[in-house]
Design a protein around this motif. Structure first.
Motif, short mmCIF file in Angstrom:
data_model
loop_
_atom_site.label_atom_id
_atom_site.label_comp_id
_atom_site.label_asym_id
_atom_site.label_seq_id
_atom_site.Cartn_x
_atom_site.Cartn_y
_atom_site.Cartn_z
N ALA A 187 0.83 -1.21 0.00
CA ALA A 187 0.00 0.00 0.00
C ALA A 187 0.87 1.26 0.00
O ALA A 187 1.99 1.25 0.51
CB ALA A 187 -0.91 0.01 1.23
N ALA A 188 0.33 2.31 -0.57
CA ALA A 188 1.01 3.61 -0.51
C ALA A 188 1.04 4.08 0.95
O ALA A 188 0.02 4.04 1.64
CB ALA A 188 0.28 4.61 -1.38
N SER A 189 2.18 4.53 1.40
CA SER A 189 2.32 4.91 2.80
C SER A 189 1.54 6.19 3.11
O SER A 189 1.55 7.14 2.34
CB SER A 189 3.80 5.13 3.12
N HIS A 190 0.83 6.19 4.23
CA HIS A 190 0.19 7.40 4.75
C HIS A 190 0.10 7.28 6.26
O HIS A 190 0.23 6.18 6.82
CB HIS A 190 -1.18 7.65 4.11
N LEU A 191 -0.13 8.38 6.92
CA LEU A 191 -0.02 8.42 8.38
C LEU A 191 -1.05 7.53 9.06
O LEU A 191 -0.75 6.89 10.08
CB LEU A 191 -0.15 9.87 8.87
N ALA A 192 -2.28 7.47 8.53
CA ALA A 192 -3.30 6.63 9.15
C ALA A 192 -2.88 5.16 9.12
O ALA A 192 -3.07 4.43 10.11
CB ALA A 192 -4.64 6.82 8.44
N LEU A 193 -2.31 4.73 8.02
CA LEU A 193 -1.86 3.34 7.91
C LEU A 193 -0.70 3.08 8.86
O LEU A 193 -0.65 2.03 9.52
CB LEU A 193 -1.47 3.03 6.47
N ALA A 194 0.21 4.04 8.96
CA ALA A 194 1.32 3.89 9.90
C ALA A 194 0.81 3.79 11.34
O ALA A 194 1.30 3.01 12.16
CB ALA A 194 2.30 5.05 9.75
N GLY A 195 -0.21 4.62 11.64
CA GLY A 195 -0.81 4.55 12.98
C GLY A 195 -1.47 3.22 13.24
O GLY A 195 -1.36 2.66 14.34
N ALA A 196 -2.15 2.68 12.23
CA ALA A 196 -2.80 1.37 12.37
C ALA A 196 -1.77 0.29 12.65
O ALA A 196 -1.98 -0.58 13.51
CB ALA A 196 -3.59 1.05 11.10
N LEU A 197 -0.65 0.33 11.93
CA LEU A 197 0.38 -0.69 12.13
C LEU A 197 1.00 -0.58 13.52
O LEU A 197 1.25 -1.60 14.18
CB LEU A 197 1.46 -0.54 11.05
N THR A 198 1.20 0.65 13.99
CA THR A 198 1.74 0.84 15.34
C THR A 198 0.79 0.30 16.39
O THR A 198 1.20 -0.39 17.34
CB THR A 198 2.01 2.34 15.59
N LEU A 199 -0.51 0.58 16.24
CA LEU A 199 -1.49 0.07 17.20
C LEU A 199 -1.61 -1.45 17.11
O LEU A 199 -1.81 -2.13 18.13
CB LEU A 199 -2.85 0.73 16.94
N ALA A 200 -1.52 -1.99 15.90
CA ALA A 200 -1.59 -3.45 15.75
C ALA A 200 -0.42 -4.11 16.46
O ALA A 200 -0.58 -5.16 17.10
CB ALA A 200 -1.59 -3.81 14.26
N HIS A 201 0.75 -3.50 16.36
CA HIS A 201 1.93 -4.04 17.06
C HIS A 201 1.73 -3.95 18.57
O HIS A 201 2.12 -4.86 19.32
CB HIS A 201 3.18 -3.28 16.63
N LEU A 202 1.12 -2.84 19.03
CA LEU A 202 0.81 -2.70 20.46
C LEU A 202 -0.11 -3.82 20.92
O LEU A 202 0.08 -4.40 21.99
CB LEU A 202 0.17 -1.33 20.71
N CYS A 203 -1.14 -4.10 20.13
CA CYS A 203 -2.05 -5.22 20.46
C CYS A 203 -1.28 -6.52 20.57
O CYS A 203 -1.48 -7.31 21.51
CB CYS A 203 -3.12 -5.36 19.38
N TYR A 204 -0.42 -6.77 19.60
CA TYR A 204 0.33 -8.02 19.55
C TYR A 204 1.18 -8.18 20.81
O TYR A 204 1.11 -9.20 21.50
CB TYR A 204 1.21 -8.01 18.30
N ASP A 205 1.96 -7.15 21.11
CA ASP A 205 2.84 -7.23 22.28
C ASP A 205 2.05 -7.32 23.59
O ASP A 205 2.42 -8.07 24.50
CB ASP A 205 3.75 -6.00 22.33
N SER A 206 0.95 -6.58 23.68
CA SER A 206 0.14 -6.58 24.90
C SER A 206 -0.49 -7.94 25.15
O SER A 206 -0.54 -8.42 26.29
CB SER A 206 -0.94 -5.50 24.82
#
Length: 374
Positions: A187-206
């Motif tokens: 996908a073309a990079s944009h801030l919303a997608l970057a935010g989603a990936l960061t939150l998804a990683h937070l979910c994973y680690d938590s």
């Protein structure tokens, strides 16, 4: 223009969340229709009825959602809403009951209050519905579903539900990071997608950190910080991932495997998140991820009661026809098409067997006294 439906109007989580929501409920009208599963309605109705009465709201109907999120049941619930003149719908239960409620509210043109009684998916938070046929075979991901006006998550109700459902929610939520990490590559990079990936990683680690303790808490029917962390990861943060990611961050291989598994009648007794949890392992194999990452996730699955082998999702590695059926259905699924490389039925079949082999090796290792933390 970037457009996203990020979140419901309000989200309340905690012990007593339903009783505390009277002001938000009052804003929706004076006539409510309750719909959900039999056990879910039995668990939540006392608190809901008290809150609705305190808000001066009449319950004009209480109905079963039909047992499957299929077009026929969505239409039937929508018809009940229209016939009773309800101002809003209250959906109660797990993912299929809530998805049915979202679809019915969309058809009836009324707001929805989502009351999850298990933390097994992020269905309470999202504005999509997973549609099946009457037999439970996956049909489509529908956007003809409302964005909930209010989500009420009572931690006491979640803690009283069978631990299997919380584990399923963890499996489904872990897929957010595994899949988004893959789909975001194309996908073309944009801030919303970057935010989603960061939150998804937070979910994973938590979930990896708090999941085993949360699973133990529900076995004791106790509300603990670990349990509430996992509840928020499964419903709130995971739902935000879906809203932020939008069409660039949708589900991929793990859910594609899930959709393939639903093609077999042998998997009907398993939860969505249980099948996705095995799909997570299969996707990691498809991507050629490091064996240590696969072993870590498989060890976590085993600790919280999620599947690591084909047998644990109702199949056998020697059942060629079933494996062919599942592999072909997974290869043709819309989610598998989101993978950043072509995936054929033959490749999926091989990955299913490889994940199963790894899972059986882990089970044997633990049986012989190994450390299941991997």
């Amino acid at each position: 223009m970037l457009e996203r439906i990020i979140a419901p109007g309000h989200y309340r989580r905690g012990a007593g969340a339903i009783e505390a929501a009277v002001p938000e409920i009052q804003a929706l009208g004076t006539r409510a229709c309750l719909v959900g599963g039999h056990r879910a309605l039995a668990a939540a109705s006392p608190d809901l009825e008290e809150a609705l009465a305190a808000a001066g709201i009449e319950i004009v109907a209480k109905t079963w959602y039909g047992g499957e999120c299929c077009p026929e049941n969505i239409a039937a619930v929508a018809a009940t809403v229209k016939e009773t003149g309800a101002d809003f719908l209250v959906g109660v239960g797990g993912g299929k009951a809530l998805d049915t409620s979202k679809g019915a509210a969309w058809q009836a043109g009324v707001p929805l209050v989502a009351v999850p009684t298990i933390a097994a998916t992020c269905a309470a938070f999202t504005s999509i519905a997973i549609i099946y046929d009457r037999q439970g075979h996956f049909l489509e991901i529908s956007h003809h579903a409302v964005n909930p006006a209010l989500v009420l998550v009572d931690s006491r109700i979640i803690a009283a539900a069978p631990g299997r459902y919380l584990a399923a929610g963890m499996g489904d939520t872990l897929a957010k990071y595994i899949e988004l990490r893959a789909t975001s590559m194309a996908a073309a990079s944009h801030l919303a997608l970057a935010g989603a990936l960061t939150l998804a990683h937070l979910c994973y680690d938590s979930i990896l950190a708090a999941g085993p303790e949360a699973r133990a808490a529900v076995e004791d029917r106790a509300v603990t910080p670990a349990l509430e962390k996992v509840i928020d990861a499964v419903i709130l943060i995971s739902g935000l991932v879906s809203g932020l990611g939008g069409d660039d961050g949708r589900t991929a291989g793990a859910h594609g495997v899930y959709e393939g598994l639903t093609a077999s009648p042998l998997t009907r007794g398993y939860c969505h998140g249980e099948l996705v949890a095995f799909g997570n392992l299969v996707q990691l194999v498809l991507e050629g991820k490091d064996a240590g990452e696969i072993r870590q996730l498989a060890a976590f699955n085993r600790r919280v009661g999620l599947p690591v082998t084909l047998e644990q999702v109702g199949l056998s590695p020697t059942d060629g026809p079933s494996l062919d059926l599942v592999s072909q259905a997974a290869a043709g699924s819309p989610d598998m098409a989101n993978m950043p490389f072509p995936v054929s039925a033959a490749i999926i079949r091989a990955a299913l067997l490889a994940a199963d082999h790894s899972g059986r090796e882990l089970q044997e290792y633990i049986t012989q006294g190994g450390n299941q933390r991997g």
